[in-house]
Design a protein around this motif. Structure first.
Motif, PDB file in Angstrom:
ATOM      1  N   ASN A  10      38.598  45.691  39.918  1.00 60.99           N
ATOM      2  CA  ASN A  10      38.749  45.645  41.185  1.00 60.99           C
ATOM      3  C   ASN A  10      39.276  44.258  41.715  1.00 60.99           C
ATOM      4  OD1 ASN A  10      37.264  47.703  41.630  1.00 60.99           O
ATOM      5  ND2 ASN A  10      35.121  46.509  41.662  1.00 60.99           N
ATOM      6  N   LEU A  11      39.655  43.290  40.866  1.00 64.62           N
ATOM      7  CA  LEU A  11      40.496  41.948  40.947  1.00 64.62           C
ATOM      8  C   LEU A  11      41.685  42.139  40.622  1.00 64.62           C
ATOM      9  CD1 LEU A  11      37.622  39.373  40.009  1.00 64.62           C
ATOM     10  CD2 LEU A  11      38.422  39.850  42.235  1.00 64.62           C
ATOM     11  N   ALA A  34      34.490  44.923  37.754  1.00 67.76           N
ATOM     12  CA  ALA A  34      34.828  43.591  38.524  1.00 67.76           C
ATOM     13  C   ALA A  34      36.216  43.375  38.115  1.00 67.76           C
ATOM     14  CB  ALA A  34      33.884  42.357  38.366  1.00 67.76           C
ATOM     15  N   ALA A  35      36.637  43.248  36.820  1.00 62.86           N
ATOM     16  CA  ALA A  35      38.028  42.901  36.490  1.00 62.86           C
ATOM     17  C   ALA A  35      39.068  43.675  37.035  1.00 62.86           C
ATOM     18  CB  ALA A  35      37.988  42.902  34.934  1.00 62.86           C
ATOM     19  N   TYR A  57      41.573  41.630  30.949  1.00 66.98           N
ATOM     20  CA  TYR A  57      40.019  41.758  30.762  1.00 66.98           C
ATOM     21  C   TYR A  57      39.447  41.129  29.237  1.00 66.98           C
ATOM     22  CZ  TYR A  57      35.636  43.951  29.620  1.00 66.98           C
ATOM     23  OH  TYR A  57      34.106  44.250  29.384  1.00 66.98           O
ATOM     24  N   ALA A  63      42.859  42.874  37.491  1.00 65.06           N
ATOM     25  CA  ALA A  63      43.218  42.646  36.020  1.00 65.06           C
ATOM     26  C   ALA A  63      43.636  43.648  35.087  1.00 65.06           C
ATOM     27  CB  ALA A  63      41.863  41.747  35.379  1.00 65.06           C
TER      28      ALA A  63
END
Length: 277
Positions: free
Chosen positions: A177-178, A174-175, A185, A180
């Motif tokens: 994909n965003l 998720a990090a 992270y 980061a």
């Protein structure tokens, strides 16, 4: 409830009864003139000054340094194991070895280090003859800290590996994909999640180092100021009249310090379980 009765009886006899005896005897003093026994806080005051105060400072300093070093090195080792491609087999071997090494202490551990890097040890003789290296001595606070790391690092590996394994891959995905970065992270996700278990494990290492006795006794004797060695000297040697219970006051102080550390450890562990459950 009835099935847990033996456990509570065992805890009461082994833990609370000795603590109660220490809490009472630490405040008992003998008048050096009349030899009458009474109650006073003189023993408690004495443990903060003189040789007793230096022993407490020595134990706290040694425990803090070895706990931090053991936590850093143990965490790095755990991360390295979990990141290897053949991590399952390697993790099994390292955890098995850590379980053995974390419980290997006392006189055998001191003898192993003396035979290896002591003043007449095999490695010491080899380095002195071939490279001319001199100056390091195992019979010091630094040498004792090195020996303590032998069982503190494996203890850290055993304690922190389950927390590292509990980090969910979905959080990293998720990090990513965003957008980061790796630093972001660990700064905002992985670090805050791992902070409680790492801090709790460090407290556990501190308590283990602070309470260690046999290894230090066999390695350095009374040449290094440690509270455990000071307690042994107070209980085994001749003491000044009026200070017969000084050793018990020292032991009471140790119990209080270790108790506070373990209470903090339990509180940190409860907070960690909220994220890693």
């Amino acid at each position: 409830m009835l099935g847990t009765l033996p456990f509570f009886v065992y805890v009461a006899v082994v833990l609370f009864l000795p603590f109660g005896v220490l809490a009472v005897e630490a405040f008992r003093v003998t008048d050096p003139v009349t030899f009458d026994e009474g109650w006073s806080t003189d023993n408690i005051a004495r443990i903060t000054e003189g040789a007793s105060g230096r022993a407490y400072l020595g134990s706290l300093r040694l425990s803090a340094v070895t706990a931090v070093l053991g936590a850093v090195l143990g965490l790095a080792l755990s991360v390295a194991i979990l990141r290897t491609r053949r991590g399952r087999l390697l993790r099994r071997l390292v955890l098995t070895a850590s379980g053995v090494l974390a419980n290997f202490g006392g006189v055998p551990l001191a003898f192993a280090f003396l035979a290896t890097i002591g003043s007449a040890g095999v490695v010491t003789s080899l380095l002195t003859e071939t490279l001319g290296l001199e100056g390091f001595t195992l019979y010091s606070m630094t040498g004792l800290g090195l020996v303590y790391l032998y069982f503190l690092i494996p203890l850290m590996v055993l304690t922190i590996t389950p927390a590292l394994e509990a980090l969910r891959p979905q959080w990293r995905e998720a990090a990513d994909n965003l957008g980061a970065s790796g630093w972001q992270y660990w700064r905002y996700v992985g670090g805050p999640v791992l902070a409680p278990p790492v801090l709790g494990a460090t407290m556990l290492l501190f308590a283990s180092s602070f309470a260690a006795y046999a290894t230090a006794k066999a390695l350095v004797g009374s040449s290094v100021p440690l509270v455990t060695l000071q307690i042994a000297d107070s209980l085994q040697s001749n003491v000044v009249v009026g200070a017969e219970n000084l050793g018990k006051a020292l032991a009471l102080g140790m119990v209080v310090i270790v108790g506070l550390v373990l209470v903090f450890y339990a509180w940190v562990q409860r907070r960690a379980q909220r994220w890693l459950a």
